[in-house]
Enzyme design. Structure first.
Site, PDB file in Angstrom:
ATOM      1  N   GLU A 140       0.853  -1.196   0.000  1.00 35.56           N
ATOM      2  CA  GLU A 140       0.000   0.000   0.000  1.00 35.56           C
ATOM      3  C   GLU A 140       0.882   1.236   0.000  1.00 35.56           C
ATOM      4  OE1 GLU A 140      -3.376   0.911  -0.265  1.00 35.56           O
ATOM      5  OE2 GLU A 140      -2.337   2.827  -0.258  1.00 35.56           O
TER       6      GLU A 140
ATOM      7  N   GLY B  42      -7.650   1.771   1.674  1.00 41.63           N
ATOM      8  CA  GLY B  42      -7.980   2.339   0.365  1.00 41.63           C
ATOM      9  C   GLY B  42      -8.957   3.492   0.405  1.00 41.63           C
TER      10      GLY B  42
ATOM     11  N   THR C 212      -5.599  -1.640  -7.377  1.00 40.17           N
ATOM     12  CA  THR C 212      -5.141  -0.262  -7.169  1.00 40.17           C
ATOM     13  C   THR C 212      -6.259   0.779  -7.235  1.00 40.17           C
ATOM     14  OG1 THR C 212      -4.495  -0.276  -9.486  1.00 40.17           O
ATOM     15  CG2 THR C 212      -2.759  -0.677  -7.889  1.00 40.17           C
TER      16      THR C 212
ATOM     17  N   GLY D 248     -22.651  17.026 -11.033  1.00 35.45           N
ATOM     18  CA  GLY D 248     -22.887  15.588 -11.062  1.00 35.45           C
ATOM     19  C   GLY D 248     -23.918  15.174 -10.028  1.00 35.45           C
TER      20      GLY D 248
ATOM     21  N   GLU E 266     -24.931  12.310  -1.986  1.00 32.08           N
ATOM     22  CA  GLU E 266     -24.603  12.012  -0.577  1.00 32.08           C
ATOM     23  C   GLU E 266     -23.916  13.219   0.072  1.00 32.08           C
ATOM     24  OE1 GLU E 266     -22.454   8.330  -0.117  1.00 32.08           O
ATOM     25  OE2 GLU E 266     -24.179   7.121  -0.735  1.00 32.08           O
TER      26      GLU E 266
ATOM     27  N   GLY F  46     -17.880  11.170 -11.522  1.00 36.35           N
ATOM     28  CA  GLY F  46     -17.438   9.794 -11.684  1.00 36.35           C
ATOM     29  C   GLY F  46     -16.000   9.606 -11.231  1.00 36.35           C
TER      30      GLY F  46
ATOM     31  N   HIS G   2     -44.093  -7.218  12.264  1.00 37.92           N
ATOM     32  CA  HIS G   2     -44.907  -5.998  12.235  1.00 37.92           C
ATOM     33  C   HIS G   2     -44.695  -5.214  13.515  1.00 37.92           C
ATOM     34  CE1 HIS G   2     -48.258  -3.304  11.510  1.00 37.92           C
ATOM     35  NE2 HIS G   2     -48.631  -3.519  12.770  1.00 37.92           N
TER      36      HIS G   2
HETATM   37  P1  FAD Z   1      -9.481   1.428  -3.515  1.00 33.95           P
HETATM   38  O1  FAD Z   1     -10.343   1.423  -2.325  1.00 33.95           O
HETATM   39  O2  FAD Z   1      -9.408   2.653  -4.329  1.00 33.95           O
HETATM   40  O3  FAD Z   1      -8.026   1.047  -2.993  1.00 33.95           O
HETATM   41  C1  FAD Z   1      -6.916   1.036  -3.830  1.00 33.95           C
HETATM   42  C2  FAD Z   1      -5.679   1.197  -2.981  1.00 33.95           C
HETATM   43  O4  FAD Z   1      -4.550   0.914  -3.782  1.00 33.95           O
HETATM   44  C3  FAD Z   1      -5.480   2.617  -2.454  1.00 33.95           C
HETATM   45  O5  FAD Z   1      -5.258   2.593  -1.080  1.00 33.95           O
HETATM   46  C4  FAD Z   1      -4.240   3.113  -3.186  1.00 33.95           C
HETATM   47  O6  FAD Z   1      -3.437   3.976  -2.412  1.00 33.95           O
HETATM   48  C5  FAD Z   1      -3.498   1.807  -3.441  1.00 33.95           C
HETATM   49  N1  FAD Z   1      -2.581   1.854  -4.576  1.00 33.95           N
HETATM   50  C6  FAD Z   1      -2.827   2.306  -5.831  1.00 33.95           C
HETATM   51  N2  FAD Z   1      -1.747   2.129  -6.611  1.00 33.95           N
HETATM   52  C7  FAD Z   1      -0.802   1.565  -5.829  1.00 33.95           C
HETATM   53  C8  FAD Z   1       0.527   1.131  -6.068  1.00 33.95           C
HETATM   54  N3  FAD Z   1       1.083   1.217  -7.270  1.00 33.95           N
HETATM   55  N4  FAD Z   1       1.217   0.615  -5.031  1.00 33.95           N
HETATM   56  C9  FAD Z   1       0.663   0.501  -3.794  1.00 33.95           C
HETATM   57  N5  FAD Z   1      -0.607   0.877  -3.533  1.00 33.95           N
HETATM   58  C10 FAD Z   1      -1.320   1.394  -4.531  1.00 33.95           C
HETATM   59  N6  FAD Z   1     -18.711   2.167  -2.302  1.00 33.95           N
HETATM   60  C11 FAD Z   1     -19.661   1.465  -1.658  1.00 33.95           C
HETATM   61  O7  FAD Z   1     -19.851   0.277  -1.952  1.00 33.95           O
HETATM   62  N7  FAD Z   1     -20.422   2.030  -0.670  1.00 33.95           N
HETATM   63  C12 FAD Z   1     -20.271   3.316  -0.320  1.00 33.95           C
HETATM   64  O8  FAD Z   1     -20.970   3.802   0.571  1.00 33.95           O
HETATM   65  C13 FAD Z   1     -19.293   4.093  -0.995  1.00 33.95           C
HETATM   66  N8  FAD Z   1     -19.107   5.378  -0.668  1.00 33.95           N
HETATM   67  C14 FAD Z   1     -18.136   6.095  -1.310  1.00 33.95           C
HETATM   68  C15 FAD Z   1     -17.984   7.434  -0.987  1.00 33.95           C
HETATM   69  C16 FAD Z   1     -17.025   8.197  -1.623  1.00 33.95           C
HETATM   70  C17 FAD Z   1     -16.872   9.643  -1.258  1.00 33.95           C
HETATM   71  C18 FAD Z   1     -16.174   7.592  -2.592  1.00 33.95           C
HETATM   72  C19 FAD Z   1     -15.094   8.377  -3.264  1.00 33.95           C
HETATM   73  C20 FAD Z   1     -16.329   6.262  -2.928  1.00 33.95           C
HETATM   74  C21 FAD Z   1     -17.315   5.502  -2.298  1.00 33.95           C
HETATM   75  N9  FAD Z   1     -17.540   4.171  -2.626  1.00 33.95           N
HETATM   76  C22 FAD Z   1     -18.512   3.460  -1.993  1.00 33.95           C
HETATM   77  C23 FAD Z   1     -16.736   3.491  -3.654  1.00 33.95           C
HETATM   78  C24 FAD Z   1     -15.632   2.639  -2.978  1.00 33.95           C
HETATM   79  O9  FAD Z   1     -14.836   3.471  -2.175  1.00 33.95           O
HETATM   80  C25 FAD Z   1     -14.790   1.942  -4.039  1.00 33.95           C
HETATM   81  O10 FAD Z   1     -15.620   1.217  -4.905  1.00 33.95           O
HETATM   82  C26 FAD Z   1     -13.812   0.982  -3.381  1.00 33.95           C
HETATM   83  O11 FAD Z   1     -12.976   1.653  -2.481  1.00 33.95           O
HETATM   84  C27 FAD Z   1     -12.967   0.260  -4.427  1.00 33.95           C
HETATM   85  O12 FAD Z   1     -12.108  -0.610  -3.780  1.00 33.95           O
HETATM   86  P2  FAD Z   1     -10.738  -1.068  -4.436  1.00 33.95           P
HETATM   87  O13 FAD Z   1     -10.137  -2.039  -3.468  1.00 33.95           O
HETATM   88  O14 FAD Z   1     -10.948  -1.491  -5.819  1.00 33.95           O
HETATM   89  O15 FAD Z   1      -9.826   0.250  -4.523  1.00 33.95           O
HETATM   90  P1  NAD Z   2     -21.598   8.680 -10.644  1.00 35.34           P
HETATM   91  O1  NAD Z   2     -21.284   7.963 -11.892  1.00 35.34           O
HETATM   92  O2  NAD Z   2     -22.488   8.041  -9.643  1.00 35.34           O
HETATM   93  O3  NAD Z   2     -22.245  10.090 -10.968  1.00 35.34           O
HETATM   94  C1  NAD Z   2     -21.630  11.020 -11.803  1.00 35.34           C
HETATM   95  C2  NAD Z   2     -22.710  11.937 -12.312  1.00 35.34           C
HETATM   96  O4  NAD Z   2     -22.096  13.025 -12.971  1.00 35.34           O
HETATM   97  C3  NAD Z   2     -23.656  11.273 -13.312  1.00 35.34           C
HETATM   98  O5  NAD Z   2     -24.976  11.503 -12.918  1.00 35.34           O
HETATM   99  C4  NAD Z   2     -23.293  11.939 -14.621  1.00 35.34           C
HETATM  100  O6  NAD Z   2     -24.392  12.034 -15.520  1.00 35.34           O
HETATM  101  C5  NAD Z   2     -22.849  13.317 -14.134  1.00 35.34           C
HETATM  102  N1  NAD Z   2     -21.992  14.047 -15.060  1.00 35.34           N
HETATM  103  C6  NAD Z   2     -20.986  13.555 -15.823  1.00 35.34           C
HETATM  104  N2  NAD Z   2     -20.441  14.543 -16.554  1.00 35.34           N
HETATM  105  C7  NAD Z   2     -21.097  15.682 -16.243  1.00 35.34           C
HETATM  106  C8  NAD Z   2     -21.002  17.038 -16.684  1.00 35.34           C
HETATM  107  N3  NAD Z   2     -20.104  17.408 -17.585  1.00 35.34           N
HETATM  108  N4  NAD Z   2     -21.857  17.954 -16.144  1.00 35.34           N
HETATM  109  C9  NAD Z   2     -22.771  17.566 -15.223  1.00 35.34           C
HETATM  110  N5  NAD Z   2     -22.913  16.298 -14.791  1.00 35.34           N
HETATM  111  C10 NAD Z   2     -22.083  15.362 -15.282  1.00 35.34           C
HETATM  112  O7  NAD Z   2     -20.166   9.046 -10.019  1.00 35.34           O
HETATM  113  P2  NAD Z   2     -19.805   9.687  -8.613  1.00 35.34           P
HETATM  114  O8  NAD Z   2     -21.022  10.192  -7.922  1.00 35.34           O
HETATM  115  O9  NAD Z   2     -18.678  10.606  -8.862  1.00 35.34           O
HETATM  116  O10 NAD Z   2     -19.273   8.430  -7.829  1.00 35.34           O
HETATM  117  C11 NAD Z   2     -18.135   7.704  -8.318  1.00 35.34           C
HETATM  118  C12 NAD Z   2     -18.235   6.258  -7.962  1.00 35.34           C
HETATM  119  O11 NAD Z   2     -18.153   6.071  -6.571  1.00 35.34           O
HETATM  120  C13 NAD Z   2     -19.539   5.690  -8.430  1.00 35.34           C
HETATM  121  O12 NAD Z   2     -19.263   4.661  -9.354  1.00 35.34           O
HETATM  122  C14 NAD Z   2     -20.194   5.141  -7.236  1.00 35.34           C
HETATM  123  O13 NAD Z   2     -20.658   3.842  -7.428  1.00 35.34           O
HETATM  124  C15 NAD Z   2     -19.125   5.147  -6.153  1.00 35.34           C
HETATM  125  N6  NAD Z   2     -19.776   5.590  -4.915  1.00 35.34           N
HETATM  126  C16 NAD Z   2     -20.671   4.760  -4.331  1.00 35.34           C
HETATM  127  C17 NAD Z   2     -21.347   5.167  -3.213  1.00 35.34           C
HETATM  128  C18 NAD Z   2     -22.341   4.254  -2.587  1.00 35.34           C
HETATM  129  O14 NAD Z   2     -22.325   3.075  -2.905  1.00 35.34           O
HETATM  130  N7  NAD Z   2     -23.211   4.714  -1.710  1.00 35.34           N
HETATM  131  C19 NAD Z   2     -21.128   6.421  -2.676  1.00 35.34           C
HETATM  132  C20 NAD Z   2     -20.225   7.259  -3.306  1.00 35.34           C
HETATM  133  C21 NAD Z   2     -19.545   6.819  -4.423  1.00 35.34           C
END
Ligand code: FAD
Ligand code: NAD
Length: 466
Positions: A32, A39, A143, A180, A187, A271, A444
């Protein structure tokens, strides 16, 4: 040092893969680059966002709902720095917990940037420049991802920010412009709306949460609007500029008119993109696809046979639980087992209030695929449980095959939808019919009765309480 499996990245995909591989007798290393494990999800994603969502929910309830329960209090005040500190403590406890799990499972943790030397060797470079190389029979790339942006936006990370900065602001914005209307935008927009900010969501698509069932998007927008969130739908952002403490966002609406929004912060939530920088994939011969994701086959195997990839860095939903499932699958596959993931049954949740949750197909997807289906819908406000708590917004919709009655999709907007959806996922895993769900005795009063009722509505068109 030689390992059976090297995992690069310690997010939910990587650390779960490491644990499962170790449980199955493999000698495992995890690399990491950050100081803490866990992550995106643990450090700057799922966990901190939910901590702030919960804190802001309490505040909002105290201001808007306590009175209706007969509780009067002095106007509550926010200690925002304490709220953020609480969030930071929760993150820290969670990352420490993951380190504990690594130790407990005899997984060697390496801190530093992992990069391929060749298909079986990974160099780990620490911040101070020192490096060591380890060898692995198999390597799992986990990653993850990084926030995406738009080409004309200069993310200064102070006023024009991504989710990472939005989780550690020093103040509540006066007017947060969110680009977006997806999961992150809604959230984190909810967090700051509840804390008193004006929040405007500018969304390019004709509806918020564009990939969710259209009924769900409509209901969610309606309730968020009721909470005071503003929406500019079908607006394509054309520029974002900062002038001192002000941010000016320009967009074009669907009639081609230019519209301007002025705020003090702009959250770019359009995104996320797969992260492979510095990984040296070319040294191992691992290929990317046209979306810059690591290309994998059905076994999550990359173009190099001993190297696998999971989670946000490969195709599919960017969700923590999807990454975890893939981690388990690869570990089990490498241990000679025959694991399986049903990607259709990965639930999606949005932690607004009411929450939104879905599993399986949307109505739009079923129509597109030409599937004959029937829909049963039950409104949350018809439930005794909802009236008791005051959470009357939302509905459950069950979609079932017209001929076989098999459940094809379940969509929920409502209190605790995030937890409720698992009943639907279990039912669908066992290929239950709408009648099966309708005939199961539900406690219920519970919110889950809405699932039973919607299932009955889908099965025989006769919900009992509507
Ligand atoms: P990551 O969690 O991104 O972990 C990758 C790790 O790899 C990182 O720690 C990074 O530092 C490390 N890394 C990268 N390259 C290298 C390298 N070369 N060497 C060593 N380490 C490296 N998903 C949900 O299901 N529920 C949610 O409620 C939710 N809420 C979210 C809220 C926010 C604000 C965000 C941004 C995302 C949210 N997500 C949620 C999405 C979720 O965080 C990701 O889908 C998830 O973390 C992906 O897991 P991963 O293991 O693929 O990668
Ligand atoms: P998202 O794909 O959910 O939403 C991005 C939004 O931006 C879309 O509605 C898209 O139409 C809009 N958009 C794109 N280009 C635009 C533009 N030029 N102008 C205006 N709107 C535009 O992506 P996110 O909200 O950034 O989240 C990223 C990822 O993280 C998602 O894939 C999501 O699954 C994950 N995530 C999950 C949770 C959860 O599970 N509760 C919470 C946070 C994040």
């Amino acid at each position: 040092m030689k390992y059976d499996i090297i995992v690069i990245g310690s997010g939910p995909g990587g650390y779960i893969a490491a644990i499962r591989a170790s449980q199955l007798g493999k000698k495992v290393a995890i690399i990491e680059k950050y100081k803490t494990l866990g992550g995106t999800c643990t450090n700057v994603g799922c966990i901190p966002s939910k901590a702030l969502l919960d804190s802001s929910h309490h505040y909002y309830d105290a201001i808007h709902h306590f009175d209706t329960h007969g509780i009067s209090i002095e106007t509550p005040k926010i200690d925002f720095s304490k709220m953020v500190e609480r969030k930071a403590n929760i993150v820290e406890t969670t990352t420490v917990g993951i380190k504990y799990l690594m130790d407990k499972n005899n997984i060697d943790v390496f801190e530093g940037l992992g990069s391929f030397v060749d298909a079986t060797h990974v160099k780990i470079t620490k911040d101070d420049g020192t490096a060591e190389t380890i060898e692995g029979t198999n390597i799992i790339i986990a990653t993850g991802s990084k926030p995406a942006t738009l080409p004309f936006i200069n993310l200064d990370k102070e006023r024009i920010i991504t989710s990472t900065e939005a989780l550690k602001l020093k103040e509540v914005p006066k007017h947060l412009i969110v680009i977006g209307g997806g999961v992150i935008g809604l959230e984190l927009g909810s967090v700051y709306k509840r804390l008193g900010a004006e929040v405007t969501v500018v969304e390019y698509a004709p509806k918020i949460t564009p990939t969710m069932d259209a009924d769900v998007s409509k209901e969610l927008q309606k309730v968020l609007k009721k909470q005071g969130m503003k929406f500019a739908i079908s607006h394509g952002v054309t520029s974002v500029e900062r002038n001192g403490d002000e941010v000016l966002v320009k967009a074009t609406d669907k009639k081609g008119r230019e519209v301007e929004f002025t705020g003090d912060y702009c959250l770019v939530a359009v995104g996320r993109k797969p992260f492979t920088e510095g990984l040296g994939l070319e040294n191992a011969g691992v290929q990317l696809n046209e979306r810059n994701q690591v290309e994998v086959n059905d076994h999550l195997q990359t173009s190099v046979s001993n190297i696998y990839a999971i989670g946000d860095v490969v195709k599919g939903a960017m969700l923590a639980h999807k990454a975890e499932e893939e981690g388990v699958v690869v570990a089990e596959y490498l241990a000679g087992q025959k694991p399986h993931i049903d990607y259709n049954l990965i639930p999606g949740v949005v932690y607004t209030w009411p929450e939104v949750a879905a599993v399986g197909k949307t109505e739009e997807e079923l129509k597109e695929a030409g599937v004959n289906y029937k829909a049963g819908k039950f409104s949350m406000r018809a439930l005794g449980r909802s009236r008791a708590s005051g959470d009357i917004d939302g509905f459950v919709k069950v979609l079932a095959d017209t001929t076989t009655d098999e459940i094809l999709g379940v969509h929920i907007v409502g209190a605790r939808a995030a937890d409720l959806i698992m009943e639907a996922a279990v039912a669908m895993e066992y290929r239950a019919s709408a009648e099966d769900l309708a005939r199961i005795c539900h406690g219920h009063p519970t919110y889950s009765e809405a699932i039973k009722e919607a299932a009955k509505a889908a099965w025989d068109g006769k919900p009992l309480n509507a």
